[in-house]
Design a protein around this motif. Structure first.
Motif, PDB file in Angstrom:
ATOM      1  N   ASN A   2       0.856  -1.179   0.000  1.00 47.58           N
ATOM      2  CA  ASN A   2       0.000   0.000   0.000  1.00 47.58           C
ATOM      3  C   ASN A   2       0.896   1.233   0.000  1.00 47.58           C
ATOM      4  O   ASN A   2       1.512   1.564   1.014  1.00 47.58           O
ATOM      5  CB  ASN A   2      -0.903   0.003   1.238  1.00 47.58           C
ATOM      6  CG  ASN A   2      -1.879  -1.149   1.244  1.00 47.58           C
ATOM      7  OD1 ASN A   2      -2.731  -1.252   0.376  1.00 47.58           O
ATOM      8  ND2 ASN A   2      -1.763  -2.032   2.224  1.00 47.58           N
ATOM      9  N   SER A   4      -0.201   4.401  -0.711  1.00 52.08           N
ATOM     10  CA  SER A   4      -0.920   5.558  -0.190  1.00 52.08           C
ATOM     11  C   SER A   4      -2.091   5.088   0.667  1.00 52.08           C
ATOM     12  O   SER A   4      -2.858   4.223   0.258  1.00 52.08           O
ATOM     13  CB  SER A   4      -1.418   6.446  -1.329  1.00 52.08           C
ATOM     14  OG  SER A   4      -2.286   5.726  -2.181  1.00 52.08           O
ATOM     15  N   ILE A   5      -2.199   5.670   1.866  1.00 54.23           N
ATOM     16  CA  ILE A   5      -3.232   5.266   2.821  1.00 54.23           C
ATOM     17  C   ILE A   5      -3.901   6.508   3.383  1.00 54.23           C
ATOM     18  O   ILE A   5      -3.230   7.487   3.736  1.00 54.23           O
ATOM     19  CB  ILE A   5      -2.640   4.443   3.992  1.00 54.23           C
ATOM     20  CG1 ILE A   5      -1.854   3.233   3.472  1.00 54.23           C
ATOM     21  CG2 ILE A   5      -3.757   3.982   4.918  1.00 54.23           C
ATOM     22  CD1 ILE A   5      -0.355   3.444   3.431  1.00 54.23           C
ATOM     23  N   LEU A  22       2.619   3.243   9.766  1.00 52.44           N
ATOM     24  CA  LEU A  22       2.586   3.080   8.307  1.00 52.44           C
ATOM     25  C   LEU A  22       3.696   3.877   7.630  1.00 52.44           C
ATOM     26  O   LEU A  22       4.276   3.442   6.640  1.00 52.44           O
ATOM     27  CB  LEU A  22       1.228   3.503   7.762  1.00 52.44           C
ATOM     28  CG  LEU A  22       0.089   2.509   8.017  1.00 52.44           C
ATOM     29  CD1 LEU A  22      -1.253   3.150   7.721  1.00 52.44           C
ATOM     30  CD2 LEU A  22       0.276   1.251   7.182  1.00 52.44           C
ATOM     31  N   THR A  28       5.416   2.666   1.940  1.00 51.39           N
ATOM     32  CA  THR A  28       4.485   3.778   2.096  1.00 51.39           C
ATOM     33  C   THR A  28       5.070   5.069   1.516  1.00 51.39           C
ATOM     34  O   THR A  28       6.138   5.513   1.925  1.00 51.39           O
ATOM     35  CB  THR A  28       4.134   4.001   3.575  1.00 51.39           C
ATOM     36  OG1 THR A  28       3.598   2.788   4.132  1.00 51.39           O
ATOM     37  CG2 THR A  28       3.095   5.103   3.719  1.00 51.39           C
ATOM     38  N   VAL A  31       0.680   9.322   3.323  1.00 54.06           N
ATOM     39  CA  VAL A  31      -0.345   9.061   4.337  1.00 54.06           C
ATOM     40  C   VAL A  31      -1.231  10.302   4.429  1.00 54.06           C
ATOM     41  O   VAL A  31      -0.756  11.391   4.772  1.00 54.06           O
ATOM     42  CB  VAL A  31       0.265   8.747   5.718  1.00 54.06           C
ATOM     43  CG1 VAL A  31      -0.853   8.524   6.743  1.00 54.06           C
ATOM     44  CG2 VAL A  31       1.169   7.517   5.652  1.00 54.06           C
ATOM     45  N   ASP A  82      -4.595   3.723  -2.160  1.00 55.01           N
ATOM     46  CA  ASP A  82      -4.554   2.260  -2.077  1.00 55.01           C
ATOM     47  C   ASP A  82      -5.459   1.728  -0.977  1.00 55.01           C
ATOM     48  O   ASP A  82      -6.175   0.739  -1.172  1.00 55.01           O
ATOM     49  CB  ASP A  82      -3.119   1.774  -1.823  1.00 55.01           C
ATOM     50  CG  ASP A  82      -2.244   1.903  -3.045  1.00 55.01           C
ATOM     51  OD1 ASP A  82      -2.762   1.731  -4.166  1.00 55.01           O
ATOM     52  OD2 ASP A  82      -1.038   2.181  -2.899  1.00 55.01           O
ATOM     53  N   ALA A  83      -5.416   2.353   0.207  1.00 52.10           N
ATOM     54  CA  ALA A  83      -6.166   1.830   1.356  1.00 52.10           C
ATOM     55  C   ALA A  83      -6.778   2.971   2.162  1.00 52.10           C
ATOM     56  O   ALA A  83      -6.207   4.061   2.254  1.00 52.10           O
ATOM     57  CB  ALA A  83      -5.256   0.995   2.252  1.00 52.10           C
ATOM     58  N   ILE A  85      -8.546   3.649   6.002  1.00 49.09           N
ATOM     59  CA  ILE A  85      -8.810   3.141   7.347  1.00 49.09           C
ATOM     60  C   ILE A  85      -9.853   4.047   7.993  1.00 49.09           C
ATOM     61  O   ILE A  85      -9.598   5.228   8.250  1.00 49.09           O
ATOM     62  CB  ILE A  85      -7.527   3.086   8.193  1.00 49.09           C
ATOM     63  CG1 ILE A  85      -6.517   2.136   7.544  1.00 49.09           C
ATOM     64  CG2 ILE A  85      -7.838   2.637   9.623  1.00 49.09           C
ATOM     65  CD1 ILE A  85      -5.177   2.065   8.251  1.00 49.09           C
ATOM     66  N   ILE A 258      -4.709  -4.152   6.790  1.00 47.47           N
ATOM     67  CA  ILE A 258      -4.690  -3.711   5.388  1.00 47.47           C
ATOM     68  C   ILE A 258      -3.573  -4.362   4.574  1.00 47.47           C
ATOM     69  O   ILE A 258      -3.611  -4.332   3.345  1.00 47.47           O
ATOM     70  CB  ILE A 258      -4.584  -2.180   5.259  1.00 47.47           C
ATOM     71  CG1 ILE A 258      -3.254  -1.654   5.810  1.00 47.47           C
ATOM     72  CG2 ILE A 258      -5.777  -1.504   5.922  1.00 47.47           C
ATOM     73  CD1 ILE A 258      -2.995  -0.191   5.471  1.00 47.47           C
ATOM     74  N   SER A 259      -2.583  -4.946   5.248  1.00 50.79           N
ATOM     75  CA  SER A 259      -1.416  -5.429   4.502  1.00 50.79           C
ATOM     76  C   SER A 259      -1.151  -6.926   4.607  1.00 50.79           C
ATOM     77  O   SER A 259      -0.529  -7.513   3.718  1.00 50.79           O
ATOM     78  CB  SER A 259      -0.160  -4.678   4.965  1.00 50.79           C
ATOM     79  OG  SER A 259       0.044  -4.847   6.359  1.00 50.79           O
TER      80      SER A 259
END
Length: 310
Positions: A2, A4-5, A22, A28, A31, A82-83, A85, A258-259
């Protein structure tokens, strides 16, 4: 991987610690700190940059209780993420039962409204690549020692879920902590419904467990707040085994969610039955309503009753 989160509620507690962890992962690259308050977001960004030595944090301002605020925030996200939260939320406190313009009460809006809009708008704009992690709670299957009973709905119909979201389900006995469990259950079921609707994306639900170092107890009634902060958390829970852990451990659950390929789409992961820490397991193995696809879709439909008028 991932690169970009995006994390909601990222300026404090679990959200901020997740951002820190992260940022230290080599893959990464970005963020996004999705926060309600600009000053607090900037303070968190500065602190995270100092602690990680990374300049990869970007602030997005949005209020998850305000549908239009979230929609405006999504418009500002130019590159795919990408993810995501979905961390913002909590018991809320004295204003939990207050109605918001959506028709949801503040408790439900804080934990659900903006998150659903955020995810679905990202999907519509083709800006979500891989994963959505919905933060749920150990309260859903119940926490006996805190007097939180397992969620038990009569029919789990669309109308019943809608009643949870506007608070009418609880009548004149609105207990914010118990209502929180039902709201988190609705959010969980929406996520599981989305996992079936979008099989190319990963939708996973994770509870952080019983975590020291968050502001969660601050919104509880004074007596319970005192018991948690000064008796249960520091004294009782540590003696019981797998009942409490540090902030870093709670956030690590989200990072893994997530990973780590062990955590599958369409599953709610939390502590073992009767525990509040330790290894995470599939909650549907003992809370079987989670497997009911009709209940999942009913929660989704009920939530959209409010979103459609927000």
């Amino acid at each position: 991987m991932n690169e970009s989160i995006l994390i909601t509620g990222a300026n404090i507690g679990l959200g901020k610690e997740t951002a820190r962890q992260l940022a230290l992962e080599k893959e990464t690259k970005k963020v996004f700190l999705f926060c309600r308050n600009q000053a607090r977001a900037e303070a968190a960004k500065k602190d995270l940059e100092e602690k990680t030595g990374k300049k990869i944090f970007e602030i997005i301002i949005g209020d998850v209780t305000d549908a239009n605020s979230v929609r405006r925030a999504v418009e500002k996200i130019k590159e795919p993420v990408d993810a995501v939260i979905l961390n913002a939320g909590g018991v809320v406190g004295k204003t939990a039962a207050k109605f918001t313009p959506s028709g949801m009460n503040e408790l439900a809006a804080t934990n659900i409204l903006g998150h659903v809009i955020l995810v679905e708008d990202l999907i519509k704009r083709d800006k979500l690549r891989k994963t959505v992690l919905c933060v749920s709670a150990e309260a859903v299957p119940g926490v006996k020692m805190l007097g939180v009973k397992p969620v038990s709905m009569r029919t789990s119909s669309v109308d019943e879920f809608a009643a949870v979201l506007d608070g009418s389900y609880f009548g004149n006995k609105f207990d914010a902590l118990q209502a929180y469990a039902y709201v988190k259950y609705a959010a969980t079921m929406w996520t599981l419904s989305m996992a079936r609707k979008y099989p190319k994306l990963k939708f996973v639900v994770v509870s952080p467990g019983n975590t020291i170092g968050t502001r969660a107890p601050d919104n509880l009634p004074p007596a319970m707040q005192f018991m948690l902060k000064y008796v249960m958390m520091p004294v009782v829970f540590p003696l019981m085994g797998e009942m409490v852990h540090k902030l870093e451990t709670g956030a690590k659950r989200f990072v893994d969610g997530i990973s780590d390929e062990r955590y599958k789409s369409g599953v709610f992961y939390a502590s073992k039955q009767g525990k509040l820490s330790g290894d995470m397991v599939d909650q549907s193995t003992f809370f079987t309503d989670l497997k009911n696809t009709t209940f999942q879709d009913n929660a989704n439909e009920a939530i959209h009753r409010f979103i459609n008028q927000a």
